[in-house]
Design a protein around this motif. Structure first.
Motif, short mmCIF file in Angstrom:
data_model
loop_
_atom_site.label_atom_id
_atom_site.label_comp_id
_atom_site.label_asym_id
_atom_site.label_seq_id
_atom_site.Cartn_x
_atom_site.Cartn_y
_atom_site.Cartn_z
N VAL A 289 0.84 -1.20 0.00
CA VAL A 289 0.00 0.00 0.00
C VAL A 289 0.87 1.25 0.00
O VAL A 289 0.65 2.19 -0.78
N LEU A 290 1.88 1.27 0.86
CA LEU A 290 2.78 2.43 0.91
C LEU A 290 3.47 2.64 -0.43
O LEU A 290 3.55 3.77 -0.93
N PRO B 25 0.92 8.76 -1.96
CA PRO B 25 1.80 9.71 -2.66
C PRO B 25 3.00 10.13 -1.82
O PRO B 25 2.98 10.06 -0.58
N GLU B 26 4.04 10.56 -2.50
CA GLU B 26 5.23 11.07 -1.83
C GLU B 26 4.87 12.31 -0.99
O GLU B 26 4.04 13.13 -1.39
N GLN B 27 5.50 12.42 0.17
CA GLN B 27 5.35 13.58 1.06
C GLN B 27 3.88 13.95 1.31
O GLN B 27 3.52 15.12 1.30
N SER B 28 3.06 12.93 1.56
CA SER B 28 1.64 13.19 1.77
C SER B 28 1.19 12.95 3.21
O SER B 28 0.06 13.28 3.56
N LEU B 29 2.07 12.39 4.05
CA LEU B 29 1.68 12.01 5.41
C LEU B 29 2.36 12.88 6.45
O LEU B 29 3.55 13.21 6.33
N ASP B 30 1.61 13.22 7.48
CA ASP B 30 2.17 13.98 8.60
C ASP B 30 2.72 13.05 9.69
O ASP B 30 3.65 13.41 10.41
N LYS C 54 7.33 8.98 2.01
CA LYS C 54 5.89 9.25 2.11
C LYS C 54 5.57 10.31 3.14
O LYS C 54 4.49 10.90 3.12
N LEU C 55 6.48 10.54 4.08
CA LEU C 55 6.30 11.58 5.09
C LEU C 55 6.65 12.96 4.54
O LEU C 55 7.58 13.10 3.74
#
Length: 244
Positions: free
Chosen positions: A130-131, A136-141, A173-174
């Motif tokens: 899933v990751l 998306p890249e740089q989409s998670l806090d 992803k972060l």
């Protein structure tokens, strides 16, 4: 807090180039229990509202949630009670949960409906895939990994999900400034996590002494954890911020 299929036999080589039919090493074993009636009904009636089907295509998270908001992803949410509690307590944030065990997914959906939570989406699939394919890249806090399978036998340590390659895949992803938050009740695994993260490019430990942090208030204290505390068992939290 586990992930999905039975790993290859220990006596088989792990090199996929020489063993083309072997799966890569899994960080989990699929322990599929029987669904309760309530879990089955929750899956049948509420998957369309909460569930996201796996497909190898990037998601538009703003479209998925119908808004732009801080995003928290939890890997291996178990039965989902803590994840739902966190989502309910933080309505201004969006939560994504990934779990491979169908009973846990069903229980999570049932709890989300009971609590009236609408800022939560759920996958029933391998978190690594899933990751890699959908987030998306740089989409998670925040990425959360609470009480993953410790694979306590030394010969199984290679199956622990916190490994250098996984951490770097997760890092992308972060967002810059985003946090990878881990927790475990196995001291040896805590030491392993700390060693991997201290060596990981692009991360900074949020602990003042570069070791562990106190459990933050936003991570609910589970019944499992409370029982462990009564028995004198430790729990270790680690929080690392992406800095590059």
């Amino acid at each position: 807090m586990t992930n999905q299929a039975t790993p290859p036999n220990d006596h088989q080589p792990d090199d996929a180039s020489t063993q083309p039919y072997l799966r890569r090493i899994r960080s989990f074993v699929l322990r599929e229990g029987r669904l309760t009636k309530g879990q089955q009904l929750a899956l049948e009636n509420h998957w369309s509202g909460y569930g996201v089907d796996y497909q190898p295509a990037l998601l538009d998270l703003d479209l998925l949630f119908g808004r732009s908001a801080p995003r928290v992803l939890e890997i291996g949410f178990g039965m989902g009670k803590s994840l739902v509690a966190m989502a309910k307590a933080a309505p201004a944030q969006d939560f994504i949960g990934i779990e491979v065990h169908k009973p846990g997914v069903g229980a999570c959906l049932s709890e989300a409906v009971a609590q009236g939570v609408n800022n939560l989406k759920v996958f029933e699939h391998d978190a690594v895939e899933v990751l890699a394919e959908m987030i998306p890249e740089q989409s998670l806090d925040t990425v959360q990994l609470f009480f993953p399978d410790p694979w306590h036998k030394k010969r199984h340590h290679k199956r622990r999900i916190v490994q250098p390659d996984f951490v770097q895949a997760l890092r992308s992803k972060l967002k810059i400034g985003g946090v990878f938050h881990m927790a475990t009740d196995w001291e040896n695994y805590a030491e392993h996590m700390l060693e991997v993260m201290q060596a990981a490019e692009g991360f900074q430990n949020l602990s003042a002494d570069n070791t562990y942090v106190e459990r933050p208030e936003h991570r609910p204290l589970t019944k499992f954890e409370q029982r462990g505390q009564r028995l004198g068992h430790g729990v270790w939290d680690l929080m690392f911020k992406r800095i590059s």
